[in-house]
Design a protein around this motif. Structure first.
Motif, PDB file in Angstrom:
ATOM      1  N   ASN B 353       0.679  -1.230   0.034  1.00 14.31           N
ATOM      2  CA  ASN B 353      -0.079   0.021   0.149  1.00 14.31           C
ATOM      3  C   ASN B 353       0.818   1.238  -0.173  1.00 14.31           C
ATOM      4  N   ILE B 354       1.839   1.381  -0.878  1.00 10.53           N
ATOM      5  CA  ILE B 354       2.842   2.284  -0.879  1.00 10.53           C
ATOM      6  C   ILE B 354       2.067   3.649  -1.665  1.00 10.53           C
ATOM      7  N   ASN B 355       2.471   4.809  -1.209  1.00 11.35           N
ATOM      8  CA  ASN B 355       2.266   5.997  -2.204  1.00 11.35           C
ATOM      9  C   ASN B 355       2.966   7.000  -1.399  1.00 11.35           C
ATOM     10  N   GLU B 356       2.737   8.210  -2.085  1.00 10.64           N
ATOM     11  CA  GLU B 356       3.504   9.268  -1.665  1.00 10.64           C
ATOM     12  C   GLU B 356       3.638   9.791  -0.340  1.00 10.64           C
ATOM     13  N   ASP B 357       2.350   9.371   0.206  1.00 14.81           N
ATOM     14  CA  ASP B 357       2.373   9.865   1.862  1.00 14.81           C
ATOM     15  C   ASP B 357       3.094   8.922   2.609  1.00 14.81           C
ATOM     16  N   THR B 358       2.701   7.449   2.384  1.00 18.73           N
ATOM     17  CA  THR B 358       3.360   6.637   3.094  1.00 18.73           C
ATOM     18  C   THR B 358       4.916   6.729   3.144  1.00 18.73           C
ATOM     19  N   LEU B 359       5.394   6.903   1.816  1.00 14.33           N
ATOM     20  CA  LEU B 359       6.827   6.777   1.588  1.00 14.33           C
ATOM     21  C   LEU B 359       7.554   8.100   2.522  1.00 14.33           C
ATOM     22  N   ILE B 360       6.780   9.472   2.582  1.00 16.04           N
ATOM     23  CA  ILE B 360       7.085  10.540   3.473  1.00 16.04           C
ATOM     24  C   ILE B 360       7.144  10.062   4.700  1.00 16.04           C
ATOM     25  N   SER B 361       6.235   9.571   5.354  1.00 13.21           N
ATOM     26  CA  SER B 361       5.882   8.992   6.535  1.00 13.21           C
ATOM     27  C   SER B 361       6.994   8.042   7.174  1.00 13.21           C
ATOM     28  N   LEU B 362       7.457   7.049   6.180  1.00 13.99           N
ATOM     29  CA  LEU B 362       8.259   6.056   6.527  1.00 13.99           C
ATOM     30  C   LEU B 362       9.719   6.897   6.470  1.00 13.99           C
ATOM     31  N   GLU B 363      10.013   7.855   5.886  1.00 14.85           N
ATOM     32  CA  GLU B 363      11.179   8.506   6.014  1.00 14.85           C
ATOM     33  C   GLU B 363      11.202   9.211   7.209  1.00 14.85           C
ATOM     34  N   LYS B 364      10.261   9.948   7.665  1.00 14.48           N
ATOM     35  CA  LYS B 364      10.310  10.550   8.867  1.00 14.48           C
ATOM     36  C   LYS B 364      10.342   9.676  10.108  1.00 14.48           C
ATOM     37  N   GLN B 365       9.744   8.392  10.063  1.00 15.76           N
ATOM     38  CA  GLN B 365       9.844   7.358  11.105  1.00 15.76           C
ATOM     39  C   GLN B 365      11.274   6.594  11.227  1.00 15.76           C
ATOM     40  N   GLY B 366      11.871   6.646  10.192  1.00 16.23           N
ATOM     41  CA  GLY B 366      13.056   5.929  10.061  1.00 16.23           C
ATOM     42  C   GLY B 366      12.489   4.558   9.602  1.00 16.23           C
ATOM     43  N   HIS B 367      13.362   3.876   8.921  1.00 18.29           N
ATOM     44  CA  HIS B 367      13.259   2.587   8.195  1.00 18.29           C
ATOM     45  C   HIS B 367      14.522   2.031   7.745  1.00 18.29           C
ATOM     46  N   SER B 368      14.464   0.798   7.306  1.00 15.02           N
ATOM     47  CA  SER B 368      15.635   0.119   6.778  1.00 15.02           C
ATOM     48  C   SER B 368      15.461  -0.516   5.478  1.00 15.02           C
TER      49      SER B 368
END
Lengths: 540, 540
Positions: B353-368
């Motif tokens: 379910n990836i979209n622009e908003d989830t990408l931005i949110s993942l960048e903010k939260q941190g991910h690997s």
């Protein structure tokens, strides 16, 4: 259904890369001929509704019928698979077809619901798995857009005609074709798409657009200025007659005849000369009330004098409620003043950003529109642009398989299953019931326990007046097993299917959920397998 | 660009019905050979952004090159046009091709903006008009999805790889193909779509899915239990080795080795035996941390012992930020404990379910996560599922035409126009400038007045360091005029184009508007024609 032209891109390589990798891994590990059963289903109705129209089956069958890797396909696979891939695998792939696959499905045009298997595909796991992506591609959008069309049909009511105008807003050429085909299935009356008309026998509609109107500057440029009378064949001075009527219309419509756009009038005249029995005019290029409608009426009255009947007008912008009523008032007034009753009832077609909400709003405000053309919202399914059909392994070598998930609604219902629809005495559907494949079929007038698949307290006794088995065997032994229906028959079937659904399930806002249930035996079986598949977490 | 397979449905009948009606009306009134100019443009950038990637040109040229009504097409038109349609018209249609049409366009992959002509089509009005719908169909979705891909590319940053996984959610077969092709243009690294890989030379990606994992029940069913060492060729007892490593992993990962799902382990082992140099595993079928990752690592360590390197894992559900970091921590720990550094840096692919908003949110939260697979949101362009390209007559017989409208942004800019892009000394684009076709071209280092087309107070002097004419003649005399580039060259060009755009125009939220302006001469001309086309309303 006749088998009509299918896009040449529907071929075995139209699939996801992992299908090929998995095929090799199954083959390499000697597992490829194990007998499997896959269910194709979705988990949620689209558009906040409570029903979905199933579509795409004909195209799936055609794909399966023609399934064959060609030499260039195999050459390409050589390039993308690792160089240690065994040569015998390519030889094997070259030979396969779908002769020994079986496909059970609900008939195309059926009303369907979440969780129920729309297709049950049986056969060797390698082959059944290879079909996944393409079947999903062919069913997902077809069902989505057919459902969208059916919902608009429901909102528009029985007296309004609906046309699909969305080719240019579709996802490319056969996105557009699919839209035309499946909107017709969902109850639309036609399309603007000429190729769809040719391929599927769908009525097509359309006259002219703004470019045509703005291509004319004045009456002087009209080369043909006369029109033969429809009955006598006598030559009428057509341009002159239009000018005369325009002058007469001025005081009645309270407009100034010399202020209507004369390029527009020339366009209308030339179009009427080309299509005297089918004259419609797009009236909003300059100004609907001050220019478009008076010009149209001048031409319509002239056509009447030559024994032709104009068809009507089209609005492509502006406030459709206000404009359509204003136009109807003009038509009514002219019909009376000139004593030509049919003018009052001429067709008003409108298309401007139409969707479910605008249709509902127009109904509330009142309008005089007879037909809508719908493009973008319809073909892109803007409200929900994808239907989430999935394809899951439910049995292998006779052993039921389950896919568990943290999300309850993502759990699959394991094993081969039968699907029944239960009806009340009025012929309306009560609920759907899935049973294990080897259970006896439910019978009419006997009391059945119907359970929610995942929630143990949600259950009900149902005594149906009639029971219908929803799955038919469509593909076996390399042949389509049912004579397929014409597209008009499929469309009629879809209409009947929707009628068998209670009105409260069909309504636009907050419809009553339609129940999809499982037998007690399937319920117990599902939950036993589910429990045994999930490890108990250990917190240390 | 090489000319690759085009769907067989791209043909002259893939058009709106009104194009055919208008063709007849032009022909009947002797107007069909009048010289016309049409502009193809859009009015608003999609997705709330300030730029659009132009795509679809190659397919348009191919369509124009092959334009020819076939006998069955003409037969079908006989059926749908009124019976009084003159036979000579069909004869005429049978003969036409697009030899004497000229098409100017911006190069495929260009960054483009509202109002500017992406295509300028010149030639007889009948032919130029007949092209409308199909050109729009080929450009609208291609440009929309390429732009969507470019925006995701921008948000994901340069170190993350992006793959298009959307075939099953597209609008049918060539909706899916278009998505793959144009997402690659927009900066994606590849697709799951095998046919797209074959047709366009796009890298393809994919390993296995949940069905593969749930097709295995336990280790006993594995027929191949050994793996040849990559270097020595000696036979390693692979299944045994995986079991041994799993036992060793238990205390380190704080899991109970006998609670990992053994069907999953069997699936991973069989897949590794099939693809020992390319082993990736989908780890979320049962439980990522308790089962998937330990099973994967047991296989990865065994592969290492046989001199192979596993690639990584894929997550298809759950909290991707949390899970990816937890998985990375496990990989790191094992890399250190076993002293195998590459394990720490194994690839983590995620798709859910990836979209622009989830990408931005993942960048903010941190991910690997190293790579994302994106399906539904990408191919359906859920945020805005249609780009509103239009095709408007702007000149006829050398006389400029205008379409006026109550909505200012719907007014067309009349006449044949030239299009320039003005750059600053750093090579970044300042603004676009349209001029009348017969004006002298603007030159570098001279001061130019650039005006907003509709708002008289919005204007600025610009002294560009360089000026580029954006239109090229692509089609004339029945031939494609430019050697077309490979798809990788087009992709590279698109990347450069985006880089020439200031960062504030490209940002995701509230980007700075990029200015599209007209010369003073075009401004005056436009407003004069506009005023003269609108009748003054009369209120009585």
């Amino acid at each position: 259904m006749e088998m009509t032209l299918q896009s040449n891109v529907v071929q075995p390589l139209l699939t996801d890369r992992y299908q090929i990798s998995m095929a090799y891994a199954y083959w390499k590990n000697g597992k490829h001929e194990q007998e499997s059963t896959f269910d194709l289903f979705f988990r949620k109705n689209p558009f906040g509704g409570e029903y979905t129209l199933f579509a795409g089956l004909e195209e799936c069958l055609k794909f399966v019928q023609n399934y064959k890797f060609q030499k260039p396909d195999i050459d390409y696979l050589h390039k993308i698979l690792p160089n240690y891939t065994e040569e015998e695998f390519y030889d094997y792939l070259s030979t396969i077809d779908m002769t020994d696959i079986k496909i059970y499905a609900v008939p195309e045009g059926s009303v369907v619901f979440p969780q129920i298997p729309l297709l049950r595909v049986e056969g060797s796991i390698l082959k059944a798995q290879l079909l996944e992506t393409t079947l999903l591609t062919l069913i997902n959008y077809a069902s989505l857009v057919a459902t969208n069309a059916a919902r608009l049909r429901e909102v528009a009511g029985p007296n309004t005609r609906l046309y699909e105008f969305g080719l240019r807003r579709a996802q490319g050429p056969d996105g557009g074709l699919s839209a035309s085909k499946y909107c017709y299935l969902g109850g639309f009356h036609g399309t603007s798409n000429v190729l769809a008309g040719k391929l599927y026998g769908i009525p097509i509609e359309g006259n002219h657009i703004h470019s045509y109107v703005s291509a004319f500057q004045n009456l002087d440029e009209l080369k043909i200025r006369v029109l033969p009378d429809r009955i006598t064949g006598a030559s009428c001075p057509f341009v002159e007659s239009c000018e005369k009527y325009l002058d007469e219309l001025g005081p009645i419509l309270k407009i100034s005849p010399n202020q209507t756009n004369k390029g527009e009038l020339a366009a209308f005249i030339s179009y009427a000369i080309s299509f005297p029995s089918n004259f419609s005019a797009l009236v909003d290029t300059y100004n609907v009330i001050q220019s478009g409608v008076p010009n149209f009426l001048a031409v319509a009255l002239s056509l009447h004098e030559c024994n032709y009947k104009a068809v009507g007008i089209r609005l492509d912008s502006g406030d459709l409620a206000y404009l359509s009523m204003k136009v109807r008032a003009n038509l009514t007034e002219i019909a009376r003043k000139f004593n030509i009753p049919y003018i009052e009832h001429m067709t008003i077609v409108a298309n401007n950003n139409i969707n479910e909400d605008t249709l509902i709003s127009l109904e509330k405000q009142g309008h005089s529109i007879n037909a809508f053309g719908i493009g973008r919202h319809l073909v892109t399914c803007e409200k929900q642009p994808a239907l989430g059909c999935v394809y899951k392994l439910v049995e292998l070598n006779g052993i039921p398989r389950i896919k568990v998930s943290h999300d309850i609604e993502k759990i699959t219902i394991p094993g081969r299953k039968s699907l029944y629809r239960l009806y009340d005495s009025g012929g309306e559907a009560i609920c759907d019931l899935m049973t294990r494949f080897d259970e006896p079929a439910p019978t009419a007038n006997s009391r059945l326990l119907c359970q929610h698949p995942f929630s143990e307290t949600k259950r009900a006794y149902v005594t149906p007046s009639s029971v219908k088995c929803m799955h038919r065997l469509y593909w076996a032994n390399g042949n389509i097993q049912h004579p397929l229906q014409t597209w008009d028959e499929v469309r009629l079937y879809a209409e009947q299917q929707i009628k068998m659904l209670r009105k409260d399930h069909r309504r636009n806002l907050n419809p009553t959920p339609y129940k999809v249930s499982v037998s007690n035996s399937l319920y117990l079986f599902l939950h036993e397998l589910w429990l045994s598949s999930v490890p108990i977490s250990e917190f240390a």
